[in-house]
Every structure is written in C-alpha cells, then in structure tokens.
Scaffold this motif. Structure first.
Motif, PDB file in Angstrom:
ATOM      1  N   THR A   1      46.040 -30.483 -26.238  1.00 48.81           N
ATOM      2  CA  THR A   1      45.487 -30.613 -24.885  1.00 48.81           C
ATOM      3  C   THR A   1      43.986 -30.400 -24.958  1.00 48.81           C
ATOM      4  OG1 THR A   1      47.520 -29.847 -23.838  1.00 48.81           O
ATOM      5  CG2 THR A   1      45.515 -29.727 -22.534  1.00 48.81           C
ATOM      6  N   HIS A   2      43.217 -31.379 -24.475  1.00 44.36           N
ATOM      7  CA  HIS A   2      41.770 -31.309 -24.435  1.00 44.36           C
ATOM      8  C   HIS A   2      41.329 -30.871 -23.034  1.00 44.36           C
ATOM      9  CE1 HIS A   2      41.033 -33.287 -28.351  1.00 44.36           C
ATOM     10  NE2 HIS A   2      42.163 -33.953 -28.076  1.00 44.36           N
ATOM     11  N   PHE A   3      40.384 -29.928 -22.978  1.00 41.54           N
ATOM     12  CA  PHE A   3      39.871 -29.411 -21.712  1.00 41.54           C
ATOM     13  C   PHE A   3      38.423 -29.855 -21.531  1.00 41.54           C
ATOM     14  CE2 PHE A   3      43.299 -26.493 -22.779  1.00 41.54           C
ATOM     15  CZ  PHE A   3      43.974 -26.395 -21.570  1.00 41.54           C
ATOM     16  N   PHE A   4      38.120 -30.370 -20.315  1.00 46.86           N
ATOM     17  CA  PHE A   4      36.780 -30.807 -19.974  1.00 46.86           C
ATOM     18  C   PHE A   4      36.332 -30.084 -18.700  1.00 46.86           C
ATOM     19  CE2 PHE A   4      38.819 -34.248 -22.242  1.00 46.86           C
ATOM     20  CZ  PHE A   4      37.862 -34.653 -23.163  1.00 46.86           C
ATOM     21  N   GLU A   5      35.043 -29.838 -18.598  1.00 45.07           N
ATOM     22  CA  GLU A   5      34.509 -29.201 -17.393  1.00 45.07           C
ATOM     23  C   GLU A   5      34.665 -30.122 -16.181  1.00 45.07           C
ATOM     24  OE1 GLU A   5      30.485 -28.200 -18.079  1.00 45.07           O
ATOM     25  OE2 GLU A   5      30.919 -26.586 -19.505  1.00 45.07           O
ATOM     26  N   CYS A   6      34.848 -29.501 -15.019  1.00 42.74           N
ATOM     27  CA  CYS A   6      34.954 -30.245 -13.770  1.00 42.74           C
ATOM     28  C   CYS A   6      33.707 -29.986 -12.942  1.00 42.74           C
ATOM     29  CB  CYS A   6      36.206 -29.834 -12.993  1.00 42.74           C
ATOM     30  SG  CYS A   6      36.406 -30.699 -11.420  1.00 42.74           S
ATOM     31  N   LYS A   7      32.980 -31.068 -12.618  1.00 40.62           N
ATOM     32  CA  LYS A   7      31.751 -30.968 -11.839  1.00 40.62           C
ATOM     33  C   LYS A   7      31.971 -31.316 -10.369  1.00 40.62           C
ATOM     34  CE  LYS A   7      28.718 -32.016 -15.757  1.00 40.62           C
ATOM     35  NZ  LYS A   7      27.628 -32.909 -16.250  1.00 40.62           N
ATOM     36  N   GLU A   8      33.221 -31.384  -9.953  1.00 40.56           N
ATOM     37  CA  GLU A   8      33.527 -31.694  -8.554  1.00 40.56           C
ATOM     38  C   GLU A   8      33.136 -30.510  -7.672  1.00 40.56           C
ATOM     39  OE1 GLU A   8      35.000 -34.228  -5.554  1.00 40.56           O
ATOM     40  OE2 GLU A   8      34.818 -34.609  -7.706  1.00 40.56           O
ATOM     41  N   PRO A   9      32.393 -30.748  -6.573  1.00 32.93           N
ATOM     42  CA  PRO A   9      32.027 -29.625  -5.682  1.00 32.93           C
ATOM     43  C   PRO A   9      33.268 -28.956  -5.094  1.00 32.93           C
ATOM     44  CG  PRO A   9      30.702 -31.574  -5.213  1.00 32.93           C
ATOM     45  CD  PRO A   9      31.773 -32.012  -6.158  1.00 32.93           C
ATOM     46  N   GLY A  10      33.244 -27.651  -5.109  1.00 28.71           N
ATOM     47  CA  GLY A  10      34.377 -26.903  -4.588  1.00 28.71           C
ATOM     48  C   GLY A  10      35.410 -26.540  -5.635  1.00 28.71           C
ATOM     49  N   TYR A  11      35.258 -27.020  -6.859  1.00 23.72           N
ATOM     50  CA  TYR A  11      36.210 -26.718  -7.930  1.00 23.72           C
ATOM     51  C   TYR A  11      35.479 -26.017  -9.080  1.00 23.72           C
ATOM     52  CZ  TYR A  11      39.744 -29.586  -5.664  1.00 23.72           C
ATOM     53  OH  TYR A  11      40.671 -30.075  -4.776  1.00 23.72           O
ATOM     54  N   ARG A  12      34.746 -24.980  -8.745  1.00 24.85           N
ATOM     55  CA  ARG A  12      34.020 -24.230  -9.758  1.00 24.85           C
ATOM     56  C   ARG A  12      35.003 -23.507 -10.690  1.00 24.85           C
ATOM     57  NH1 ARG A  12      32.728 -19.032 -10.147  1.00 24.85           N
ATOM     58  NH2 ARG A  12      33.427 -18.652  -8.001  1.00 24.85           N
ATOM     59  N   GLY A  13      34.816 -23.710 -11.988  1.00 22.52           N
ATOM     60  CA  GLY A  13      35.674 -23.081 -12.981  1.00 22.52           C
ATOM     61  C   GLY A  13      36.936 -23.849 -13.312  1.00 22.52           C
ATOM     62  N   TRP A  14      37.217 -24.950 -12.629  1.00 23.30           N
ATOM     63  CA  TRP A  14      38.395 -25.761 -12.936  1.00 23.30           C
ATOM     64  C   TRP A  14      38.089 -26.669 -14.135  1.00 23.30           C
ATOM     65  CZ3 TRP A  14      43.022 -26.517  -9.771  1.00 23.30           C
ATOM     66  CH2 TRP A  14      43.152 -25.545  -8.769  1.00 23.30           C
ATOM     67  N   ARG A  15      39.166 -27.141 -14.773  1.00 22.63           N
ATOM     68  CA  ARG A  15      39.010 -27.960 -15.972  1.00 22.63           C
ATOM     69  C   ARG A  15      39.995 -29.117 -15.936  1.00 22.63           C
ATOM     70  NH1 ARG A  15      39.850 -23.575 -20.620  1.00 22.63           N
ATOM     71  NH2 ARG A  15      41.826 -23.462 -19.467  1.00 22.63           N
ATOM     72  N   TRP A  16      39.527 -30.264 -16.421  1.00 19.76           N
ATOM     73  CA  TRP A  16      40.419 -31.407 -16.605  1.00 19.76           C
ATOM     74  C   TRP A  16      41.161 -31.226 -17.921  1.00 19.76           C
ATOM     75  CZ3 TRP A  16      41.680 -34.800 -13.033  1.00 19.76           C
ATOM     76  CH2 TRP A  16      40.834 -34.972 -11.935  1.00 19.76           C
ATOM     77  N   ALA A  17      42.488 -31.246 -17.847  1.00 20.14           N
ATOM     78  CA  ALA A  17      43.332 -31.065 -19.033  1.00 20.14           C
ATOM     79  C   ALA A  17      44.028 -32.385 -19.356  1.00 20.14           C
ATOM     80  CB  ALA A  17      44.364 -29.965 -18.799  1.00 20.14           C
ATOM     81  N   VAL A  18      43.753 -32.908 -20.554  1.00 16.37           N
ATOM     82  CA  VAL A  18      44.332 -34.174 -21.003  1.00 16.37           C
ATOM     83  C   VAL A  18      45.144 -33.884 -22.256  1.00 16.37           C
ATOM     84  CG1 VAL A  18      43.878 -36.537 -21.719  1.00 16.37           C
ATOM     85  CG2 VAL A  18      42.365 -35.412 -20.066  1.00 16.37           C
ATOM     86  N   THR A  19      46.425 -34.175 -22.188  1.00 22.48           N
ATOM     87  CA  THR A  19      47.323 -33.905 -23.311  1.00 22.48           C
ATOM     88  C   THR A  19      47.591 -35.204 -24.057  1.00 22.48           C
ATOM     89  OG1 THR A  19      48.379 -32.107 -22.080  1.00 22.48           O
ATOM     90  CG2 THR A  19      49.566 -32.982 -23.984  1.00 22.48           C
ATOM     91  N   VAL A  20      47.377 -35.187 -25.384  1.00 20.29           N
ATOM     92  CA  VAL A  20      47.623 -36.337 -26.246  1.00 20.29           C
ATOM     93  C   VAL A  20      48.609 -35.917 -27.321  1.00 20.29           C
ATOM     94  CG1 VAL A  20      45.373 -37.379 -25.804  1.00 20.29           C
ATOM     95  CG2 VAL A  20      45.646 -35.746 -27.681  1.00 20.29           C
TER      96      VAL A  20
END
Length: 328
Positions: free
Chosen positions: A50-69
């Motif tokens: 699972t790869h984690f990427f930072e989320c720059k969406e306003p209102g989602y501070r500290g959230w991460r995009w998780a992509v599982t391959v």
C-alpha cells in the motif's frame, strides 16, 4: 516468527517500485494537484503493498491517499487493487458518533418534543402490584398481530359464553345477551379497578430510578454545594420547605421561597441558602410611649367671632322698630 510472517513485513520489490502506477490511480480518484508527495509504502502481505500519498485537499489536513497494488506469484506485472482516502496519525477527525439518548442533556427538550423511553428502562418498573399484564391503553402493551388478536378475541368469547351460562342459571341475564357481569374482559376489569384506585400508571419509578434521581438532586442542591456551605442553617429547619411524600420525605423537599436560588426545585434537607426563614428575622418596630405633655395635638381657634357670641343683637327686630340703646 515464521518465514511467511517475515516476508509479509518486507515490501515486494516490484510492488514497492510501482509508485507512478499508484499516483496515477490516486489522481484519477481525486483530482490533479490534490495528491501530494509519496509518504511511505507498507507491506500488507505477500506481494501486496500500500502506497501512501499526502492529501492537499482543504479540510483534510493529515489525511493520506492509500493505493494498494499487488502482483500474482511469479508474475512481473503489478496490478491495482483499490484506492481510498484514509486518516493519518495527526489527521483532523470528526468526533465519535454518540447515540441521541446519550447526547441528550437537561433542558434540550422544547414544546412539542417527545422523549421515548425504552421498554426495559431500569428506572421504571410495572405499576400494577401482582399483575404483569399492562392495561389495554398502555404504551408498553405488546404489538397486536393477527395471531394474538384472534387468540384474544377467542378467549374473550369463551369467557363471555361461560359467564352468560352462569348468569342464566342464576337468573341474572339471558344467555347471549352479554348483560351479565362476566361479559367484561379480564384486562378491562383490571384497568378499571386500577384507575378507580388511583393506580392508572402502567409503570412507576423503580428503586434504581429513585436512587439516580436522588443523587442528581443532591448534586445540584445538596450539602456539598457552595451555597449550602455558606448558608446560616439547613433547609430542614426552614419554614419555606415543602416536604415530599413517600420515602423521599426523609431526605428531600421543595423550596417555596421566591427569592431563593432553589425556588421550585427539589432540595436536600441538608441544603441551605441565605433566604432561610429564621436566618435574619426582622425585629418588630417599637411603638413610642404616649407623651407626658401633649405637644402633638392642636386646638382649633376661629379667625372671627361667631355672630351670636356677643351681647348685642344684630339685625332688625321682629316688629321692625329699632331697640332703644340708651342714647339721646
């Protein structure tokens, strides 16, 4: 530790190198520019990363995009499993959901609001002594279904037939008229008697509910409150106290002093305030003694003498002649 467990903690090399595949999947699920830098890659199992990427969406501070391959055994092609937005260790989360019954606070109810009580509420118990079946109009009566309704009608019809037979034998009523006393259903009889005796409530306060209410009242208007600590005397000796009925009479009453902060509230007998009826009794004003010399009273003196107060009569004589006054 087994070899399979050791392998699952080490990310698969091909899956760990598929960062571009994971980023493209995250941007497709979100939007370009919302997916930030690559944070980490975590092994979820054999050949699953699972790869984690930072989320720059306003209102989602500290959230991460998780992509599982993942990739199949002995395969060199990495495939996409899922893409999801997950909270991180320092992310901003909504508070945990709490049921409405636990969120409700005193004073939240307004006009027209209904507060349902559970059928198995520990604060309540059946109000009919020695009788488990509630009255027909009770809120806790079992749900009426075609089956139990048919059984109830059949039982009442059988009781009515038997009662009519007994009444006819006694000469009280003719069979089938339903005029005898046995035609009244048993449940209706219980409800009627209970209403006549003042026991119409289907449920009353249980001992647990009584103790919970007493603890709540003592916490608000009890001996440990700052007002009671500074009071000149407790409520047990106050004339404005209205004692309660039942077992609560030994510990609680209702304050009837309009100037007290507990006016109209249930207070502990050990509670107290500055409005105690005997705290500061106003002395009766003293009446001054009567004066030795009457310097208060007044005498009326006329400004002019009365017309008939002198020795000379004024006015004409009855015969019209003037009276001889002795002058020449």
């Amino acid at each position: 530790m087994s070899a399979a467990t050791t392998r699952s903690r080490i990310p698969d090399r091909l899956c760990a190198e598929a960062v571009d595949l994971a980023r493209s999947a995250a941007e497709e699920a979100a939007a370009p520019g919302v997916v930030g830098e690559h944070v980490s890659a975590v092994a979820d199992g054999d050949r699953v990363v699972t790869h984690f990427f930072e989320c720059k969406e306003p209102g989602y501070r500290g959230w991460r995009w998780a992509v599982t391959v993942a990739r199949a055994s002995r395969a060199k092609i990495v495939t996409l499993d899922e893409t999801v937005l997950l909270p991180g260790p320092d992310s901003l989360l909504a508070p945990e959901w709490v049921p409405w019954s636990e969120r409700l606070r005193p004073g939240d109810m307004g006009p027209g609001d209904l507060l349902p009580t559970e059928a198995e509420d520990l604060r309540l118990e059946p109000g009919y002594s020695g009788e488990d079946m509630p009255p027909p109009n009770s809120a806790v009566v079992p749900e009426v279904t075609p089956q139990n309704l048919a059984d109830l009608v059949e039982a009442e019809d059988a009781a009515e037939v038997a009662a009519d037979a007994v009444d006819a034998a006694d000469g009280l009523a003719a069979p089938g008229t339903g005029a005898g006393p046995g035609t009244v259903p048993v449940r209706a009889t219980i409800a009627a008697v209970a209403e006549e005796l003042g026991m119409r409530r289907a449920r009353v306060l249980s001992r647990y509910g009584l103790h919970v209410a007493a603890d709540r009242w003592d916490e608000s208007f009890g001996a440990k409150t700052p007002m009671a600590q500074a009071a000149p005397a407790p409520c047990v000796s106050c004339g404005f106290l209205l004692p309660l009925a039942g077992s609560l009479r030994q510990a609680f009453g209702v304050c009837a002093n309009e100037f007290s902060p507990a006016d109209g509230r249930v207070v502990s007998l050990a509670y107290g305030c500055g409005g105690h009826s005997e705290a500061a009794v106003m002395p009766k004003p003293l009446r001054p003694p009567p004066p030795v010399l009457d310097s208060v009273g007044t005498d009326a003196f006329p400004l002019r003498p009365a017309r008939d107060s002198g020795s000379v009569l004024t006015g004409a004589a009855p015969d019209g002649d003037t009276e001889d006054l002795g002058h020449s």
